[in-house]
Design a protein around this motif. Structure first.
Motif, PDB file in Angstrom:
ATOM      1  N   ALA A  36       0.829  -1.206   0.000  1.00  0.00           N
ATOM      2  CA  ALA A  36       0.000   0.000   0.000  1.00  0.00           C
ATOM      3  C   ALA A  36       0.865   1.258   0.000  1.00  0.00           C
ATOM      4  CB  ALA A  36      -0.929  -0.014   1.217  1.00  0.00           C
ATOM      5  N   TYR A  37       1.945   1.223   0.752  1.00  0.00           N
ATOM      6  CA  TYR A  37       2.875   2.354   0.817  1.00  0.00           C
ATOM      7  C   TYR A  37       3.503   2.615  -0.554  1.00  0.00           C
ATOM      8  CZ  TYR A  37       7.442   4.570   1.762  1.00  0.00           C
ATOM      9  OH  TYR A  37       8.561   5.368   1.728  1.00  0.00           O
ATOM     10  N   GLU A  38       3.954   1.556  -1.211  1.00  0.00           N
ATOM     11  CA  GLU A  38       4.567   1.720  -2.533  1.00  0.00           C
ATOM     12  C   GLU A  38       3.560   2.265  -3.542  1.00  0.00           C
ATOM     13  OE1 GLU A  38       8.151  -1.597  -2.647  1.00  0.00           O
ATOM     14  OE2 GLU A  38       6.217  -2.087  -3.565  1.00  0.00           O
ATOM     15  N   ALA A  39       2.337   1.771  -3.473  1.00  0.00           N
ATOM     16  CA  ALA A  39       1.308   2.233  -4.413  1.00  0.00           C
ATOM     17  C   ALA A  39       1.006   3.707  -4.222  1.00  0.00           C
ATOM     18  CB  ALA A  39       0.035   1.403  -4.235  1.00  0.00           C
ATOM     19  N   HIS A  40       1.040   4.174  -2.974  1.00  0.00           N
ATOM     20  CA  HIS A  40       0.703   5.572  -2.695  1.00  0.00           C
ATOM     21  C   HIS A  40       1.875   6.506  -2.985  1.00  0.00           C
ATOM     22  CE1 HIS A  40      -0.143   9.208  -0.335  1.00  0.00           C
ATOM     23  NE2 HIS A  40      -1.411   8.916  -0.544  1.00  0.00           N
ATOM     24  N   THR A  41       3.099   6.096  -2.637  1.00  0.00           N
ATOM     25  CA  THR A  41       4.253   6.999  -2.738  1.00  0.00           C
ATOM     26  C   THR A  41       5.045   6.848  -4.026  1.00  0.00           C
ATOM     27  OG1 THR A  41       5.772   5.446  -1.648  1.00  0.00           O
ATOM     28  CG2 THR A  41       4.511   6.962  -0.232  1.00  0.00           C
ATOM     29  N   GLY A  42       4.959   5.667  -4.639  1.00  0.00           N
ATOM     30  CA  GLY A  42       5.787   5.410  -5.813  1.00  0.00           C
ATOM     31  C   GLY A  42       7.199   4.979  -5.476  1.00  0.00           C
ATOM     32  N   PHE A  43       7.520   4.916  -4.189  1.00  0.00           N
ATOM     33  CA  PHE A  43       8.863   4.483  -3.785  1.00  0.00           C
ATOM     34  C   PHE A  43       8.972   2.956  -3.832  1.00  0.00           C
ATOM     35  CE2 PHE A  43       8.838   8.543  -1.204  1.00  0.00           C
ATOM     36  CZ  PHE A  43       9.754   9.188  -2.030  1.00  0.00           C
ATOM     37  N   ARG A  44      10.165   2.489  -4.109  1.00  0.00           N
ATOM     38  CA  ARG A  44      10.444   1.055  -4.097  1.00  0.00           C
ATOM     39  C   ARG A  44      11.103   0.699  -2.775  1.00  0.00           C
ATOM     40  NH1 ARG A  44      14.468  -2.090  -8.336  1.00  0.00           N
ATOM     41  NH2 ARG A  44      14.177  -4.200  -7.501  1.00  0.00           N
ATOM     42  N   THR A  45      10.532  -0.241  -2.061  1.00  0.00           N
ATOM     43  CA  THR A  45      11.059  -0.620  -0.747  1.00  0.00           C
ATOM     44  C   THR A  45      11.920  -1.873  -0.856  1.00  0.00           C
ATOM     45  OG1 THR A  45       9.168  -2.023  -0.211  1.00  0.00           O
ATOM     46  CG2 THR A  45       9.020   0.318   0.383  1.00  0.00           C
ATOM     47  N   HIS A  46      12.607  -2.156   0.239  1.00  0.00           N
ATOM     48  CA  HIS A  46      13.402  -3.377   0.332  1.00  0.00           C
ATOM     49  C   HIS A  46      13.396  -3.819   1.788  1.00  0.00           C
ATOM     50  CE1 HIS A  46      16.442  -6.351  -0.573  1.00  0.00           C
ATOM     51  NE2 HIS A  46      17.219  -5.875   0.383  1.00  0.00           N
ATOM     52  N   LEU A  47      13.051  -5.068   2.041  1.00  0.00           N
ATOM     53  CA  LEU A  47      13.012  -5.575   3.407  1.00  0.00           C
ATOM     54  C   LEU A  47      14.384  -6.060   3.839  1.00  0.00           C
ATOM     55  CD1 LEU A  47       9.678  -7.602   3.645  1.00  0.00           C
ATOM     56  CD2 LEU A  47      10.119  -5.213   4.243  1.00  0.00           C
ATOM     57  N   LEU A  48      14.759  -5.698   5.061  1.00  0.00           N
ATOM     58  CA  LEU A  48      16.026  -6.109   5.670  1.00  0.00           C
ATOM     59  C   LEU A  48      15.681  -7.014   6.842  1.00  0.00           C
ATOM     60  CD1 LEU A  48      17.640  -2.561   5.729  1.00  0.00           C
ATOM     61  CD2 LEU A  48      18.122  -4.367   4.066  1.00  0.00           C
ATOM     62  N   SER A  49      15.778  -8.319   6.647  1.00  0.00           N
ATOM     63  CA  SER A  49      15.378  -9.249   7.699  1.00  0.00           C
ATOM     64  C   SER A  49      16.488 -10.245   7.953  1.00  0.00           C
ATOM     65  CB  SER A  49      14.090  -9.986   7.308  1.00  0.00           C
ATOM     66  OG  SER A  49      14.283 -10.733   6.130  1.00  0.00           O
ATOM     67  N   GLY A  50      16.311 -11.052   8.986  1.00  0.00           N
ATOM     68  CA  GLY A  50      17.321 -12.035   9.341  1.00  0.00           C
ATOM     69  C   GLY A  50      18.494 -11.398  10.055  1.00  0.00           C
ATOM     70  N   SER A  51      19.500 -12.203  10.355  1.00  0.00           N
ATOM     71  CA  SER A  51      20.643 -11.716  11.113  1.00  0.00           C
ATOM     72  C   SER A  51      21.870 -12.540  10.768  1.00  0.00           C
ATOM     73  CB  SER A  51      20.353 -11.810  12.620  1.00  0.00           C
ATOM     74  OG  SER A  51      21.396 -11.256  13.384  1.00  0.00           O
ATOM     75  N   SER A  52      23.039 -11.957  10.940  1.00  0.00           N
ATOM     76  CA  SER A  52      24.291 -12.673  10.681  1.00  0.00           C
ATOM     77  C   SER A  52      25.384 -12.108  11.574  1.00  0.00           C
ATOM     78  CB  SER A  52      24.693 -12.557   9.210  1.00  0.00           C
ATOM     79  OG  SER A  52      24.918 -11.208   8.848  1.00  0.00           O
ATOM     80  N   ASP A  53      26.463 -12.862  11.688  1.00  0.00           N
ATOM     81  CA  ASP A  53      27.583 -12.451  12.540  1.00  0.00           C
ATOM     82  C   ASP A  53      28.323 -11.254  11.958  1.00  0.00           C
ATOM     83  OD1 ASP A  53      27.192 -14.459  14.424  1.00  0.00           O
ATOM     84  OD2 ASP A  53      28.443 -15.894  13.339  1.00  0.00           O
ATOM     85  N   GLY A  54      28.988 -10.513  12.852  1.00  0.00           N
ATOM     86  CA  GLY A  54      29.786  -9.369  12.454  1.00  0.00           C
ATOM     87  C   GLY A  54      31.064  -9.764  11.741  1.00  0.00           C
ATOM     88  N   ALA A  55      31.761  -8.762  11.219  1.00  0.00           N
ATOM     89  CA  ALA A  55      32.937  -8.993  10.392  1.00  0.00           C
ATOM     90  C   ALA A  55      34.030  -9.765  11.128  1.00  0.00           C
ATOM     91  CB  ALA A  55      33.484  -7.650   9.894  1.00  0.00           C
TER      92      ALA A  55
END
Length: 468
Positions: A441-460
């Motif tokens: 709904a947000y993308e349809a209203h704003t025209g912005f393209r989103t990207h989900l950042l999920s999950g987790s991983s160890d540091g460098a």
């Protein structure tokens, strides 16, 4: 993991980077006699935000999304930087600098500070190389190096620049067989961040991308660093980030101005408490002030705003804040200062509510944690001036869905002015379906393209740097 782990060589427990190297090869990494590879996760600011730079407690999450950096030798006394891409679109032409350029521009305040054009990743690497030369960490870069970057680093997520710098620092340290401790690595990344993206960064993000453990939110407070006590999210609860697609074109400047105004408030507080008749002892960090102390002793004595020139004449310059005062600019000192005081209290309360939910399963404590996130979001926008209409729409839509649909809290993450929204949610398919519906709904209203950042991983540092 000990924060004293050296990163000049791969630690004994380092996780293999074979898959990262294979991905780089598929994305076009040239064959070479020697390649050093390192990766660093992106950080997700769950609570604390910009206030961790002034001693506030912060909670940061190492995401699964990451940046991978490869370093290869050259023999022409040049440093090249290229973005690799396994996607169809072009990754762009590589940047090329003579090694001597960094020796000639070694001071962090030298001009030009960084390329005025180019991607965020390019400017972040440029800043890191200058800091390394200035600190004597890479006096000549040998006969030159080629640096390749693959991963999630773009101008919509300013905080990804710290991951670029952390992965590159680790790879370069291994490449040049230089041992460096975690504390020093954090300091180098913070110094590079003052150049690009130009923000007086606190310690939470660099500690997280360097030493974070998968699935464990890291509690960080300056100057002590990470907390010795681990905090686990309550069972069935997780966090994720939504890259909103919206970012104010001057987000870094706005964030820097908010930091400068808070530093002005800190100097005034220092002056006020120095003459306190009750013998108040203060450590010098806004995050060490209690809300009660601030409200009863200080708030009404702080100016709502002050011109930079007037402040300098009365209180002097602020070299510790990493940015010069603009003489004719007005700085909103009181609101910016109190955000840091209140945010520290919110972060402590937030962590307490999560711990209570883990111990007791108490739903009310989880509701409180979510409300603290919304309060933080409001304060970032209203007190710090780092709001954004698009992310405001996204947070409000998530709040309307609420706990009944698995959404417990949300807030603007990191530098604000757009960028990433952090979400506390149930770890269920239903909650993720809610996220998908809100985002669509947000993308349809704003025209912005989103990207989900999920999950987790160890540091460098837990991954180390591998040589291929």
């Amino acid at each position: 993991m000990s924060v004293q782990t050296a990163i000049g060589a791969a630690p004994a427990a380092a996780q293999p980077l074979d898959s990262s190297f294979a991905h780089l090869e598929r994305a076009g990494l040239p064959s070479a006699g020697r390649t050093v590879v390192a990766r660093a996760p992106l950080p997700l600011d769950v609570m604390g935000g910009v206030a961790d730079a002034t001693g506030a407690l912060a909670l940061c999450w190492p995401l699964h999304e990451s940046v991978v950096v490869a370093v290869q030798p050259r023999d022409d006394c040049r440093i090249s930087l290229a973005r690799l891409s396994s996607e169809c679109e072009s990754a762009g032409e590589p940047a090329l600098w003579p090694v001597g350029f960094f020796a000639d521009n070694a001071e962090p305040c030298a001009t030009p500070a960084a390329p005025v054009s180019g991607s965020l990743a390019e400017r972040a690497i440029h800043a890191l190389l200058r800091v390394l030369v200035q600190l004597g960490g890479a006096a000549h870069f040998g006969g030159g190096v080629s640096i390749y970057i693959d991963g999630a680093a773009d101008d919509n997520h300013l905080e990804s620049s710290i991951s670029v710098q952390a992965a590159a620092l680790l790879a370069l340290s291994r490449f040049f067989e230089r041992s460096i401790e975690a504390q020093e690595a954090v300091a180098i990344c913070q110094q590079a961040q003052r150049i690009v993206p130009g923000i007086p960064l606190g310690p939470a993000a660099p500690w997280t991308v360097l030493t974070g453990e998968a699935g464990v939110p890291l509690q960080v407070r300056a100057p002590a660093g990470p907390s010795a006590s681990a905090l686990c999210l309550p069972p069935g609860i997780t966090v994720l980030g939504i890259m909103s697609g919206s970012r104010h074109r001057e987000a870094a400047r706005k964030c820097c101005d908010a930091h400068v105004a808070a530093a002005m408030g800190r100097r005034i507080v220092q002056t006020l408490l120095a003459g306190a008749a009750d013998g108040t002892v203060w450590t010098g960090q806004l995050g060490n002030l209690t809300v009660s102390e601030y409200v009863t002793k200080l708030r009404d004595k702080l100016p709502t705003q002050m011109r930079g020139k007037a402040f300098s004449q009365r209180f002097g310059e602020l070299p510790e804040c990493g940015a010069a005062l603009a003489p004719e600019s007005f700085y909103k000192i009181r609101s910016r200062t109190e955000h840091h005081v209140y945010e520290n209290a919110r972060a402590h309360q937030f962590i307490d509510r999560l711990a209570r939910t883990t111990r007791t399963g108490e739903r009310g404590a989880l509701l409180d944690a979510g409300e603290l996130m919304y309060a933080s979001h409001w304060s970032c926008g209203q007190r710090c001036g780092l709001g954004d209409l698009a992310t405001e729409r996204l947070v409000n839509a998530l709040r309307r869905r609420g706990p009944a649909d698995g959404i417990w809290g949300a807030r603007t993450s990191g530098c604000g002015s757009g960028g990433v929204v952090s979400v506390l949610l149930s770890d269920t398919p239903a909650a993720r379906q809610t996220i998908a519906e809100v985002v669509n709904a947000y993308e349809a209203h704003t025209g912005f393209r989103t990207h989900l950042l999920s999950g987790s991983s160890d540091g460098a540092l837990l991954h180390g740097a591998d040589e291929f």
